[in-house]
Design a protein around this motif. Structure first.
Motif, PDB file in Angstrom:
ATOM      1  N   GLY A 118      -4.306 -10.760  29.778  1.00 48.03           N
ATOM      2  CA  GLY A 118      -5.429 -11.629  30.143  1.00 48.03           C
ATOM      3  C   GLY A 118      -5.202 -12.290  31.483  1.00 48.03           C
ATOM      4  N   VAL A 119      -6.280 -12.472  32.240  1.00 52.59           N
ATOM      5  CA  VAL A 119      -6.153 -13.071  33.573  1.00 52.59           C
ATOM      6  C   VAL A 119      -5.672 -14.515  33.509  1.00 52.59           C
ATOM      7  CG1 VAL A 119      -7.821 -11.546  34.700  1.00 52.59           C
ATOM      8  CG2 VAL A 119      -8.620 -13.672  33.661  1.00 52.59           C
ATOM      9  N   LEU A 120      -5.849 -15.177  32.363  1.00 56.59           N
ATOM     10  CA  LEU A 120      -5.363 -16.549  32.194  1.00 56.59           C
ATOM     11  C   LEU A 120      -4.098 -16.628  31.342  1.00 56.59           C
ATOM     12  CD1 LEU A 120      -8.647 -18.599  31.614  1.00 56.59           C
ATOM     13  CD2 LEU A 120      -7.338 -18.332  33.718  1.00 56.59           C
ATOM     14  N   SER A 121      -3.437 -15.496  31.118  1.00 52.88           N
ATOM     15  CA  SER A 121      -2.237 -15.469  30.276  1.00 52.88           C
ATOM     16  C   SER A 121      -1.021 -16.083  30.958  1.00 52.88           C
ATOM     17  CB  SER A 121      -1.912 -14.030  29.859  1.00 52.88           C
ATOM     18  OG  SER A 121      -1.510 -13.264  30.981  1.00 52.88           O
ATOM     19  N   GLY A 122      -1.077 -16.222  32.259  1.00 51.19           N
ATOM     20  CA  GLY A 122       0.075 -16.734  32.994  1.00 51.19           C
ATOM     21  C   GLY A 122       1.088 -15.659  33.329  1.00 51.19           C
ATOM     22  N   VAL A 123       0.721 -14.400  33.093  1.00 49.72           N
ATOM     23  CA  VAL A 123       1.615 -13.278  33.352  1.00 49.72           C
ATOM     24  C   VAL A 123       1.117 -12.509  34.569  1.00 49.72           C
ATOM     25  CG1 VAL A 123       2.517 -11.119  32.419  1.00 49.72           C
ATOM     26  CG2 VAL A 123       2.222 -13.093  30.921  1.00 49.72           C
ATOM     27  N   ASP A 124       2.002 -12.259  35.499  1.00 49.30           N
ATOM     28  CA  ASP A 124       1.678 -11.465  36.679  1.00 49.30           C
ATOM     29  C   ASP A 124       1.900  -9.992  36.331  1.00 49.30           C
ATOM     30  OD1 ASP A 124       2.067  -9.902  39.083  1.00 49.30           O
ATOM     31  OD2 ASP A 124       2.307 -11.782  40.189  1.00 49.30           O
ATOM     32  N   PRO A 125       0.826  -9.180  36.296  1.00 43.70           N
ATOM     33  CA  PRO A 125       0.975  -7.775  35.913  1.00 43.70           C
ATOM     34  C   PRO A 125       1.974  -7.000  36.769  1.00 43.70           C
ATOM     35  CG  PRO A 125      -1.335  -8.387  35.930  1.00 43.70           C
ATOM     36  CD  PRO A 125      -0.571  -9.528  36.523  1.00 43.70           C
ATOM     37  N   HIS A 126       1.994  -7.262  38.067  1.00 42.09           N
ATOM     38  CA  HIS A 126       2.929  -6.564  38.957  1.00 42.09           C
ATOM     39  C   HIS A 126       4.375  -6.895  38.590  1.00 42.09           C
ATOM     40  CE1 HIS A 126       4.530  -4.734  42.577  1.00 42.09           C
ATOM     41  NE2 HIS A 126       5.147  -5.867  42.853  1.00 42.09           N
ATOM     42  N   LEU A 127       4.656  -8.175  38.358  1.00 38.57           N
ATOM     43  CA  LEU A 127       6.016  -8.581  37.989  1.00 38.57           C
ATOM     44  C   LEU A 127       6.382  -8.070  36.599  1.00 38.57           C
ATOM     45  CD1 LEU A 127       6.118 -12.241  39.349  1.00 38.57           C
ATOM     46  CD2 LEU A 127       7.073 -10.172  40.393  1.00 38.57           C
ATOM     47  N   LEU A 128       5.400  -7.999  35.702  1.00 38.77           N
ATOM     48  CA  LEU A 128       5.653  -7.453  34.368  1.00 38.77           C
ATOM     49  C   LEU A 128       6.064  -5.990  34.453  1.00 38.77           C
ATOM     50  CD1 LEU A 128       5.495  -8.281  31.341  1.00 38.77           C
ATOM     51  CD2 LEU A 128       3.228  -7.234  31.325  1.00 38.77           C
ATOM     52  N   LYS A 129       5.400  -5.244  35.300  1.00 38.51           N
ATOM     53  CA  LYS A 129       5.718  -3.821  35.495  1.00 38.51           C
ATOM     54  C   LYS A 129       7.127  -3.665  36.073  1.00 38.51           C
ATOM     55  CE  LYS A 129       4.419   0.597  36.014  1.00 38.51           C
ATOM     56  NZ  LYS A 129       5.459   1.369  35.357  1.00 38.51           N
ATOM     57  N   ILE A 130       7.463  -4.474  37.066  1.00 40.55           N
ATOM     58  CA  ILE A 130       8.805  -4.425  37.659  1.00 40.55           C
ATOM     59  C   ILE A 130       9.866  -4.752  36.611  1.00 40.55           C
ATOM     60  CG2 ILE A 130      10.364  -5.581  39.290  1.00 40.55           C
ATOM     61  CD1 ILE A 130       7.920  -5.841  41.180  1.00 40.55           C
ATOM     62  N   ALA A 131       9.620  -5.801  35.832  1.00 38.50           N
ATOM     63  CA  ALA A 131      10.576  -6.190  34.790  1.00 38.50           C
ATOM     64  C   ALA A 131      10.724  -5.084  33.750  1.00 38.50           C
ATOM     65  CB  ALA A 131      10.128  -7.495  34.135  1.00 38.50           C
ATOM     66  N   PHE A 132       9.621  -4.456  33.369  1.00 38.46           N
ATOM     67  CA  PHE A 132       9.674  -3.366  32.395  1.00 38.46           C
ATOM     68  C   PHE A 132      10.510  -2.211  32.933  1.00 38.46           C
ATOM     69  CE2 PHE A 132       8.064   0.623  30.668  1.00 38.46           C
ATOM     70  CZ  PHE A 132       8.269   0.409  29.314  1.00 38.46           C
ATOM     71  N   PHE A 189      14.248  -3.190  32.791  1.00 36.18           N
ATOM     72  CA  PHE A 189      14.900  -3.373  31.494  1.00 36.18           C
ATOM     73  C   PHE A 189      14.752  -2.205  30.528  1.00 36.18           C
ATOM     74  CE2 PHE A 189      14.612  -7.891  32.739  1.00 36.18           C
ATOM     75  CZ  PHE A 189      15.953  -8.207  32.614  1.00 36.18           C
ATOM     76  N   LYS A 190      13.899  -1.243  30.803  1.00 35.97           N
ATOM     77  CA  LYS A 190      13.700  -0.153  29.844  1.00 35.97           C
ATOM     78  C   LYS A 190      14.875   0.826  29.795  1.00 35.97           C
ATOM     79  CE  LYS A 190      11.180   3.204  32.680  1.00 35.97           C
ATOM     80  NZ  LYS A 190       9.931   3.954  32.794  1.00 35.97           N
ATOM     81  N   GLU A 191      15.683   0.866  30.858  1.00 30.17           N
ATOM     82  CA  GLU A 191      16.850   1.757  30.877  1.00 30.17           C
ATOM     83  C   GLU A 191      17.752   1.452  29.693  1.00 30.17           C
ATOM     84  OE1 GLU A 191      16.921   4.303  32.979  1.00 30.17           O
ATOM     85  OE2 GLU A 191      15.055   3.504  33.806  1.00 30.17           O
ATOM     86  N   ASN A 192      18.306   2.474  29.099  1.00 27.35           N
ATOM     87  CA  ASN A 192      19.214   2.360  27.953  1.00 27.35           C
ATOM     88  C   ASN A 192      18.553   1.767  26.707  1.00 27.35           C
ATOM     89  OD1 ASN A 192      21.399   3.434  29.464  1.00 27.35           O
ATOM     90  ND2 ASN A 192      21.707   1.415  30.384  1.00 27.35           N
ATOM     91  N   THR A 193      17.221   1.924  26.610  1.00 23.31           N
ATOM     92  CA  THR A 193      16.503   1.533  25.394  1.00 23.31           C
ATOM     93  C   THR A 193      15.766   2.761  24.872  1.00 23.31           C
ATOM     94  OG1 THR A 193      14.370   0.940  26.384  1.00 23.31           O
ATOM     95  CG2 THR A 193      16.098  -0.762  26.379  1.00 23.31           C
ATOM     96  N   ILE A 194      15.154   2.634  23.719  1.00 23.75           N
ATOM     97  CA  ILE A 194      14.376   3.724  23.157  1.00 23.75           C
ATOM     98  C   ILE A 194      13.148   4.038  24.019  1.00 23.75           C
ATOM     99  CG2 ILE A 194      12.882   2.334  21.644  1.00 23.75           C
ATOM    100  CD1 ILE A 194      13.551   4.583  19.479  1.00 23.75           C
ATOM    101  N   ALA A 195      12.789   3.106  24.900  1.00 23.27           N
ATOM    102  CA  ALA A 195      11.629   3.271  25.784  1.00 23.27           C
ATOM    103  C   ALA A 195      12.028   3.671  27.203  1.00 23.27           C
ATOM    104  CB  ALA A 195      10.824   1.972  25.818  1.00 23.27           C
ATOM    105  N   HIS A 196      13.227   4.254  27.359  1.00 24.72           N
ATOM    106  CA  HIS A 196      13.738   4.554  28.701  1.00 24.72           C
ATOM    107  C   HIS A 196      12.832   5.474  29.520  1.00 24.72           C
ATOM    108  CE1 HIS A 196      15.252   7.975  26.406  1.00 24.72           C
ATOM    109  NE2 HIS A 196      15.263   8.631  27.546  1.00 24.72           N
ATOM    110  N   SER A 197      12.068   6.343  28.869  1.00 28.78           N
ATOM    111  CA  SER A 197      11.171   7.239  29.623  1.00 28.78           C
ATOM    112  C   SER A 197       9.706   6.871  29.430  1.00 28.78           C
ATOM    113  CB  SER A 197      11.407   8.694  29.203  1.00 28.78           C
ATOM    114  OG  SER A 197      11.133   8.856  27.824  1.00 28.78           O
ATOM    115  N   ALA A 198       9.445   5.713  28.872  1.00 29.80           N
ATOM    116  CA  ALA A 198       8.069   5.301  28.567  1.00 29.80           C
ATOM    117  C   ALA A 198       7.312   4.854  29.808  1.00 29.80           C
ATOM    118  CB  ALA A 198       8.065   4.173  27.550  1.00 29.80           C
ATOM    119  N   GLU A 199       6.020   5.127  29.759  1.00 30.67           N
ATOM    120  CA  GLU A 199       5.088   4.646  30.777  1.00 30.67           C
ATOM    121  C   GLU A 199       4.447   3.371  30.241  1.00 30.67           C
ATOM    122  OE1 GLU A 199       1.014   6.165  33.017  1.00 30.67           O
ATOM    123  OE2 GLU A 199       1.721   7.216  31.244  1.00 30.67           O
ATOM    124  N   LEU A 200       4.391   2.336  31.075  1.00 28.13           N
ATOM    125  CA  LEU A 200       3.743   1.085  30.698  1.00 28.13           C
ATOM    126  C   LEU A 200       2.329   1.081  31.280  1.00 28.13           C
ATOM    127  CD1 LEU A 200       3.887  -1.755  29.410  1.00 28.13           C
ATOM    128  CD2 LEU A 200       4.709  -2.576  31.638  1.00 28.13           C
TER     129      LEU A 200
END
Length: 118
Positions: free
Chosen positions: A34-48, A51-62
């Protein structure tokens, strides 16, 4: 940057869902931001991606779906989707509005892959 802690929680939830369904990996994760969620989509993508390396989602697309601000006006009764990030009714100008959507951060779906059972 709280997006890092959000991604850590998201990956924990994804791993829990995969364990419950006995999945071997994740190929796609869809999140509504949500645009009022307080989350920056670009930063969320970078963080994902960090951190996805070495997890079950290592090859996942966000996939991020941006949820616009939707207001319901108590004065004129209109429901409006807005580009501007304010609670002013675009129809009558009233501040007597309720936010219907645009505040949430939701995990919408997880696309999982399974081992072949030969």
């Amino acid at each position: 940057m709280h997006e890092f802690s959000i991604v850590q929680s998201l990956l924990g939830l994804v791993e829990k869902v995969c364990k419950e369904h006995r999945a071997k990996s994740v190929s796609k994760i869809v999140v509504s931001v949500g645009v009022l969620s307080g989350v920056d989509p670009h930063l969320l993508k970078i963080a994902f991606d960090t951190f996805k390396e070495n997890t079950i989602a290592h090859s996942a697309e966000l996939i991020l779906q941006i949820e616009k601000l939707t207001l319901r006006c108590s004065e004129c009764g209109s429901v409006s989707e807005k580009e501007e990030l304010n609670v002013l009714c675009p129809k009558c100008g009233s501040f007597n509005t309720t936010i219907e959507s645009g505040q949430d951060l939701l995990l919408k779906s997880v696309e999982m892959e399974y081992e072949d059972e030969d």
